[in-house]
Design a protein around this motif. Structure first.
Motif, PDB file in Angstrom:
ATOM      1  N   SER A  85      26.332   5.934  19.903  1.00 26.68           N
ATOM      2  CA  SER A  85      26.492   5.638  18.421  1.00 26.68           C
ATOM      3  C   SER A  85      26.450   4.653  18.235  1.00 26.68           C
ATOM      4  N   LEU A  86      25.180   3.979  18.418  1.00 22.76           N
ATOM      5  CA  LEU A  86      24.161   3.154  18.784  1.00 22.76           C
ATOM      6  C   LEU A  86      24.401   2.477  16.976  1.00 22.76           C
ATOM      7  N   LYS A  87      24.555   1.056  17.096  1.00 21.34           N
ATOM      8  CA  LYS A  87      24.780   0.035  16.389  1.00 21.34           C
ATOM      9  C   LYS A  87      23.353  -0.570  16.188  1.00 21.34           C
ATOM     10  N   PRO A  88      22.800  -1.074  14.610  1.00 16.99           N
ATOM     11  CA  PRO A  88      21.987  -2.784  15.211  1.00 16.99           C
ATOM     12  C   PRO A  88      21.691  -3.583  16.052  1.00 16.99           C
ATOM     13  N   GLU A  89      23.511  -4.007  15.753  1.00 20.67           N
ATOM     14  CA  GLU A  89      24.486  -4.713  16.650  1.00 20.67           C
ATOM     15  C   GLU A  89      24.352  -4.770  18.373  1.00 20.67           C
ATOM     16  N   ASP A  90      22.946  -3.682  18.803  1.00 20.96           N
ATOM     17  CA  ASP A  90      23.587  -3.254  20.133  1.00 20.96           C
ATOM     18  C   ASP A  90      22.450  -3.425  20.468  1.00 20.96           C
ATOM     19  N   THR A  91      20.958  -4.097  19.530  1.00 23.92           N
ATOM     20  CA  THR A  91      20.085  -4.699  19.691  1.00 23.92           C
ATOM     21  C   THR A  91      19.572  -5.948  21.285  1.00 23.92           C
ATOM     22  N   ALA A  92      18.908  -5.411  21.440  1.00 25.64           N
ATOM     23  CA  ALA A  92      18.763  -6.742  23.200  1.00 25.64           C
ATOM     24  C   ALA A  92      18.043  -6.226  24.071  1.00 25.64           C
ATOM     25  N   VAL A  93      17.971  -6.483  24.834  1.00 29.10           N
ATOM     26  CA  VAL A  93      16.851  -6.636  26.487  1.00 29.10           C
ATOM     27  C   VAL A  93      18.548  -6.176  27.418  1.00 29.10           C
ATOM     28  N   TYR A  94      18.295  -5.464  28.209  1.00 30.81           N
ATOM     29  CA  TYR A  94      19.612  -5.022  28.467  1.00 30.81           C
ATOM     30  C   TYR A  94      19.111  -4.724  29.732  1.00 30.81           C
ATOM     31  N   TYR A  95      19.781  -5.668  30.858  1.00 28.84           N
ATOM     32  CA  TYR A  95      19.141  -5.766  32.067  1.00 28.84           C
ATOM     33  C   TYR A  95      20.562  -4.819  33.188  1.00 28.84           C
ATOM     34  N   CYS A  96      20.399  -4.785  34.171  1.00 28.27           N
ATOM     35  CA  CYS A  96      21.501  -4.350  34.818  1.00 28.27           C
ATOM     36  C   CYS A  96      20.980  -5.014  36.117  1.00 28.27           C
ATOM     37  N   ALA A  97      22.203  -5.009  36.848  1.00 24.63           N
ATOM     38  CA  ALA A  97      22.548  -5.914  38.135  1.00 24.63           C
ATOM     39  C   ALA A  97      23.519  -6.190  39.433  1.00 24.63           C
ATOM     40  N   ALA A  98      23.040  -6.665  40.607  1.00 18.98           N
ATOM     41  CA  ALA A  98      24.095  -5.510  41.825  1.00 18.98           C
ATOM     42  C   ALA A  98      25.070  -7.335  42.297  1.00 18.98           C
ATOM     43  N   ARG A  99      25.580  -6.717  42.327  1.00 18.38           N
ATOM     44  CA  ARG A  99      26.561  -7.673  42.985  1.00 18.38           C
ATOM     45  C   ARG A  99      27.302  -7.418  44.288  1.00 18.38           C
ATOM     46  N   LEU A 100      26.346  -8.251  45.458  1.00 19.89           N
ATOM     47  CA  LEU A 100      26.597  -7.919  46.839  1.00 19.89           C
ATOM     48  C   LEU A 100      28.224  -7.982  47.164  1.00 19.89           C
ATOM     49  N   SER A 101      29.366  -7.043  46.914  1.00 16.92           N
ATOM     50  CA  SER A 101      30.875  -7.721  46.840  1.00 16.92           C
ATOM     51  C   SER A 101      31.601  -6.306  46.338  1.00 16.92           C
ATOM     52  N   ARG A 102      32.261  -5.855  47.249  1.00 18.12           N
ATOM     53  CA  ARG A 102      33.936  -5.217  46.527  1.00 18.12           C
ATOM     54  C   ARG A 102      34.615  -5.436  45.524  1.00 18.12           C
ATOM     55  N   ASP A 103      34.463  -7.470  45.150  1.00 23.30           N
ATOM     56  CA  ASP A 103      35.274  -8.055  43.942  1.00 23.30           C
ATOM     57  C   ASP A 103      34.350  -7.392  42.829  1.00 23.30           C
ATOM     58  N   VAL A 104      34.613  -6.996  41.411  1.00 23.94           N
ATOM     59  CA  VAL A 104      34.222  -6.738  40.734  1.00 23.94           C
ATOM     60  C   VAL A 104      34.729  -8.228  39.312  1.00 23.94           C
ATOM     61  N   THR A 105      33.347  -8.386  38.233  1.00 21.55           N
ATOM     62  CA  THR A 105      33.044  -9.785  37.682  1.00 21.55           C
ATOM     63  C   THR A 105      32.758  -9.049  37.246  1.00 21.55           C
ATOM     64  N   VAL A 106      33.146  -9.648  35.584  1.00 21.03           N
ATOM     65  CA  VAL A 106      32.392  -9.314  34.442  1.00 21.03           C
ATOM     66  C   VAL A 106      31.297 -11.001  34.298  1.00 21.03           C
ATOM     67  N   THR A 107      31.037 -11.966  35.038  1.00 22.19           N
ATOM     68  CA  THR A 107      30.514 -13.259  35.361  1.00 22.19           C
ATOM     69  C   THR A 107      29.074 -12.616  35.748  1.00 22.19           C
ATOM     70  N   PRO A 108      28.025 -12.515  34.858  1.00 20.60           N
ATOM     71  CA  PRO A 108      26.506 -13.054  35.440  1.00 20.60           C
ATOM     72  C   PRO A 108      26.172 -13.433  36.260  1.00 20.60           C
ATOM     73  N   GLN A 109      26.059 -14.774  36.552  1.00 21.24           N
ATOM     74  CA  GLN A 109      26.575 -15.746  37.082  1.00 21.24           C
ATOM     75  C   GLN A 109      26.307 -14.937  39.255  1.00 21.24           C
ATOM     76  N   LEU A 110      27.932 -14.379  38.944  1.00 21.12           N
ATOM     77  CA  LEU A 110      28.355 -14.191  39.810  1.00 21.12           C
ATOM     78  C   LEU A 110      27.432 -12.298  40.794  1.00 21.12           C
ATOM     79  N   TYR A 111      26.530 -12.463  39.571  1.00 17.91           N
ATOM     80  CA  TYR A 111      25.381 -10.764  40.334  1.00 17.91           C
ATOM     81  C   TYR A 111      24.472 -11.877  40.752  1.00 17.91           C
ATOM     82  N   ASP A 112      24.360 -11.083  42.101  1.00 15.26           N
ATOM     83  CA  ASP A 112      22.926 -11.286  43.413  1.00 15.26           C
ATOM     84  C   ASP A 112      21.717 -10.568  42.703  1.00 15.26           C
TER      85      ASP A 112
END
Length: 124
Positions: A85-112
């Motif tokens: 159900s994609l919308k025009p506002e979903d338009t973006a560059v999508y990045y995957c990221a990995a965090r070497l921790s078992r602690d989850v976070t939504v903060t991009p700066q905390l991904y390694d």
């Protein structure tokens, strides 16, 4: 060192679907929290979803809840983002990221580690 390579982006009409993949190499994949983020032109990089190493903890941004599904296959060292159900506002560059921790976070700066990104364009 971890290498992340995204694929699956493209151009789709509103209401359509895409499946993004992110293949990881260089470290024990199952030790990582994996996240998807996106960045539209002129905007900050925003959280989309994350999944912990067992898949038992998943969180979505409110803007994609009910439409996107994150999953991971530790045997294939790959994380996926199914986007429906994609919308025009979903338009973006999508990045995957990995965090070497078992602690989850939504903060991009905390991904390694980050992939190079894949473009998703949704036309109206």
């Amino acid at each position: 060192q971890v290498q992340l390579v995204e694929s699956g982006g493209g151009l789709v009409q509103a209401g359509g679907s895409l499946r993004l993949s992110c293949a990881a190499s260089g470290h024990t994949f199952s030790n990582y929290v994996m996240g998807w983020f996106r960045q539209a032109p002129g905007k900050e990089r925003d959280f989309v979803a994350f999944i912990n190493w067992t898949g038992s903890r998943i969180v979505y941004a409110d803007s994609v809840k009910g439409r996107f599904t994150i999953s991971r296959d530790n045997a294939k060292n790959t994380v996926y983002l199914q986007m429906n159900s994609l919308k025009p506002e979903d338009t973006a560059v999508y990045y995957c990221a990995a965090r070497l921790s078992r602690d989850v976070t939504v903060t991009p700066q905390l991904y390694d580690y980050w992939g190079q990104g894949t473009q998703v364009t949704v036309s109206s």
